[in-house]
Design an enzyme around this catalytic site. Structure first.
Site, PDB file in Angstrom:
ATOM      1  N   SER A   1     -21.947 -26.987 -25.455  1.00  9.90           N
ATOM      2  CA  SER A   1     -22.723 -26.688 -26.662  1.00  9.90           C
ATOM      3  C   SER A   1     -23.793 -25.619 -26.474  1.00  9.90           C
ATOM      4  CB  SER A   1     -23.367 -27.970 -27.194  1.00  9.90           C
ATOM      5  OG  SER A   1     -22.380 -28.830 -27.715  1.00  9.90           O
TER       6      SER A   1
ATOM      7  N   GLU B   1       0.780  -1.232   0.000  1.00 16.47           N
ATOM      8  CA  GLU B   1       0.000   0.000   0.000  1.00 16.47           C
ATOM      9  C   GLU B   1       0.817   1.291   0.000  1.00 16.47           C
ATOM     10  OE1 GLU B   1      -3.527   0.159  -0.058  1.00 16.47           O
ATOM     11  OE2 GLU B   1      -3.110  -1.894  -0.694  1.00 16.47           O
TER      12      GLU B   1
END
Length: 813
Positions: A420, A139
């Site tokens: 499919s 940070e």
């Protein structure tokens, strides 16, 4: 001595005339003589300054610019001094005792509360030094040497955000601590101004260690954990003082995106989370906080399972997590702001339909599970989502058997192939783009393709020879029949004919996210190798159902806090593809339900269009279908409950294999029947492309003689399917396949449990003659044709010659 005579032309002055009198004026030629006689200073020849005219009057001079800058500097300095004097350090904000969020069904009844804040403060001395450094590496690597605020970083972040390079905070740890502890997460200018001045004051009055300790105790790490101690328990089940460097680096990773980087609840985010974790460790090495040799041997520390609150059991936890993710992903609120609580969130979930979905899964699937006696039943997972295509509202969702037992939401995960169920998008792209085959024939439902097993795809740069389900060769068949039977060879060739890039763009337009895993253009994409979520597939099918108009899906009706209403993002419908392309695709999907692999959906009692899909190695089975009013996608998935690895579903629920037209289609039918209870069946209103209407029955194998091209068998080539295919889409609803294997005689009478396996579903009718190509081997009509006998499985689409088990392979249905 007399006075010197004046120069010629000089007018004598009267001694009594005071200076400045009119007659004291110089002679008109005096100045000219002066200029001629007087020595010229350097720079002679400079033109006199001309007055500023025209547009030059609008341009400030350098003096004006300098004066303006000085004035601006004085104003800014004054504002900074005034702000510093006027803004005091406030008491701790409500986040220290944050409220719960309330989640509601669309009718206002309660879904759940998301629990109280979990926070335990610890002194900095109890937090291992390497864990502190991991947080700094993630940070703010210059925390101990920098000032409380970094104006350059703030300006850079603002510029990057404004220019579309990503939202960045530009905040130091001091500023983040001020936001966490004293202010809030709201993104307003007023809050940012206060944050700026409080951070400066805090930096002058408090030590760096004090600020870092406060930051580590107030930061949000996900899993309802505030502070490093709560996070250590939530992710690793240990106190913070026992965290390893690797574990500390992972917790530091979570600070960037707490929800998204949880690799347990969001397994699809693992690559991003690992990249961030490596970034943290590399930063520690760069700052010389971690030896390079130790960095090399550091392995990723797998976090523990999510321990859900008791109030989130059943489907409640899945619904809450899906709604939270939607809020954060659409930047309505960030996860830290949402975690502060106090929000009243009304969802689009219809309570009656939600109950119907759960009941359908329980009755059709869960009640048949016997995990104590069938090992494969331990692997079974299910997910589903239901959308109103006209509004885009998610009206029901099934995430899993119980959020407290199976914490990953099967409706939103992105790690199973859609198989499919992707094929309709290929055909929709063909119609949308007016595509033609390699020999120039326009692609319609009646276009003839060669459906032979392992037929090499022609016209593409990649060599690809896909296997059909059951390795069946069909010879020359129409696109409509290829869709009914889910023939891979046809659709792989069609994807190349259309252009795989165009296929991808069409799928994105329908609603498949562009960043979907394995969404790679290529002939294999036609087989559904991408890993879209169930909700994503429901969105895409909803676009087809609404005649090509895409309305972005939503889980939200309204969000309020106190007396304020939170704005929601606009969801303006757009025409993703033409109505002709969408409706022609729908017409073929109606045939799949009436005559193909999806006949189980007829039990819903409403006209339906849909597509089945079975993933590689039978790890997933899908049924995506819709009526004009409701779109629902159901998927079954195989996953090891202990290791989390994806597994095949062979033998689950006592069946040789799980296909999309089996349990998923039956769940779909049971849910849709209840969800649409009390409404009359509505037929599809379709506008088809020219040439898409079904031709009259023909005695020959083709209705449109194709031109003979290299690599494309001519119409005279003998067909080589192992068993006949349905003739022009007439077999399913009426007589099942070609004769007796479908809905009326095959699925329920001759092709199903009664006679499908032993009498007609085996070698005689179900395998070779009647129900084979549709339901004898795949599902056995509507119920159990596959279970009849080993002979029936031998000749069925998905049968294995020895035991009726589908052998492992690299192809999909």
């Amino acid at each position: 001595m007399s006075d010197q005579s004046p120069p010629p032309g000089w007018t004598p002055r009267d001694p009594d005339t005071p200076p400045g009198a009119p007659h004291d004026l110089p002679h008109p030629r005096a100045h000219e003589q002066d200029r001629q006689q007087a020595p010229q200073p350097p720079g002679r020849g400079r033109k006199p300054r001309r007055p500023r005219t025209g547009w030059r009057r609008a341009v400030p001079t350098w003096r004006m610019v300098l004066g303006g800058l000085l004035l601006l500097a004085l104003l800014i300095g004054g504002a900074l001094v005034a702000g510093y004097l006027l803004v005091d350090i406030p008491p701790a904000n409500a986040a220290a005792t944050a409220q719960s969020n309330v989640y509601l069904y669309s009718d206002g009844s309660l879904i759940a509360r998301d629990g109280e804040v979990n926070r335990v403060n610890v002194p900095l001395s109890q937090i291992p030094r390497t864990v502190q450094e991991a947080v700094l590496a993630a940070e703010d690597r210059d925390f101990y040497s920098e000032r409380a605020v970094d104006p350059k970083a703030m300006l850079r972040a603002a510029w990057n955000t404004a220019t579309g390079k990503g939202t960045q905070s530009g905040s130091t740890i001091t500023q983040q601590y001020v936001k966490n502890y004293y202010l809030g997460q709201e993104q307003t200018i007023k809050r940012k101004v206060k944050e700026f001045f409080i951070a400066i004051k805090l930096g002058r009055e408090k030590s760096k260690n004090y600020i870092l300790e406060g930051y580590l105790n107030t930061s949000y790490f996900g899993r309802n954990a505030y502070g490093i101690q709560a996070a250590a328990q939530a992710y690793y089940g240990k106190d913070v003082n026992k965290l390893t460097t690797a574990e500390g680096a992972y917790l530091a990773t979570l600070l960037n995106s707490p929800s998204a980087f949880d690799v347990v609840s969001h397994p699809q985010s693992r690559p991003r989370a690992l990249a961030r974790w490596n970034y943290v460790l590399d930063g520690m090495v760069k700052k010389q906080w971690l030896p390079a040799a130790e960095r090399t041997t550091t392995a990723f520390p797998e976090p523990g399972k999510v321990r859900a609150a008791a109030g989130l059991s059943g489907q409640r936890g899945y619904l809450v997590e899906a709604i939270k993710d939607y809020i954060v992903d659409n930047k309505i609120l960030d996860d830290k702001t949402l975690a502060e609580g106090g929000y009243r969130i009304t969802s689009t979930i219809d309570k009656r339909r939600q109950t119907a979905f759960v009941d359908a899964v329980d009755e059709q699937m869960v009640s048949a599970l016997e995990p104590e006696t069938r090992k494969a039943d331990r692997l079974v997972r299910a997910g589903g989502a239901s959308i109103d295509p006209a509004t885009g509202k998610v009206v029901a969702m099934y995430g899993g058997i119980d959020y407290t037992k199976q914490y990953v939401n099967n409706a939103t995960r992105h790690d199973y192939q859609v198989a499919s169920t992707f094929k309709p998008f290929v055909f929709a792209a063909a119609v949308e783009n007016g595509s033609r085959t390699q020999d120039g024939r326009r692609i319609t439902p009646n276009t003839i393709y060669n459906g032979d097993n392992k037929r090499p795809v022609t016209g593409g740069r990649i060599r690809f020879a896909p296997e059909n389900e059951g390795q069946v060769s069909y010879g020359n068949i129409t696109v409509n029949t290829a869709t009914d039977l889910s023939v891979n060879a046809v659709y792989a060739q069609m994807a190349v004919d259309v252009g795989t890039g165009k296929v991808k763009q069409t799928a994105i337009g329908l609603g498949i996210p562009e960043n979907t895993p394995n969404f790679v253009p290529g002939p294999a994409m036609a087989l559904g190798t991408l890993q879209a979520g169930v909700v994503d597939m429901a969105q895409a099918y909803a676009t087809l159902a609404d005649h090509g108009r895409r309305t972005p899906y939503t889980f939200l009706e309204k969000i309020t806090k106190g007396g304020d209403t939170i704005g929601l993002p606009p969801r303006t419908p757009t025409q993703a593809i033409s109505r002709e392309a969408a409706d022609t695709t729908t017409s073929m999907l109606v045939s799949v339900v009436d005559n193909g692999t999806g006949t189980a959906a007829l039990a819903a009692g409403h006209p339906a269009a849909g597509k089945t899909g079975t993933g590689e190695l039978d790890r997933s089975a899908w049924f995506a279908a819709y009526t004009p009013e409701l779109v629902t996608v159901v998927a079954m998935m195989g996953q090891d409950p202990d290791t989390g690895t994806l597994q095949s579903l062979y033998g689950a629920l006592g069946e040789s294999r799980i296909g999309g037209g089996g349990y998923p289609a039956r769940i779909w039918a049971a849910y849709t029947k209840t969800a649409l209870e009390g409404t009359d069946p509505v037929d599809f209103d379709l506008e088809l492309q020219p040439g898409a209407a079904q031709p009259p029955p023909s005695t020959g194998p083709e209705t449109e003689p194709p031109q003979e091209t290299p690599g494309e068998p001519s119409p005279s080539t003998p067909e080589r399917p192992t068993r006949p295919t349905p003739s022009n889409g007439t077999g399913g609803r009426n007589q099942g396949g070609q004769n007796n294997g479908g809905q009326n005689q095959g699925g329920q009478d001759n092709g199903g449990r009664t006679n499908g396996g032993q009498d007609n579903g085996g070698q005689g009718d179900g395998g070779r003659d009647s129900g084979g190509t549709t339901q004898g081997g795949d599902q056995g009509g509507t119920t159990q044709g596959t279970q009849g006998s080993a002979q029936g499985a031998t000749q069925g689409i998905d049968g294995d010659p020895a035991e009726g088990l589908r052998p492992p392979s690299a192809f999909l249905e």
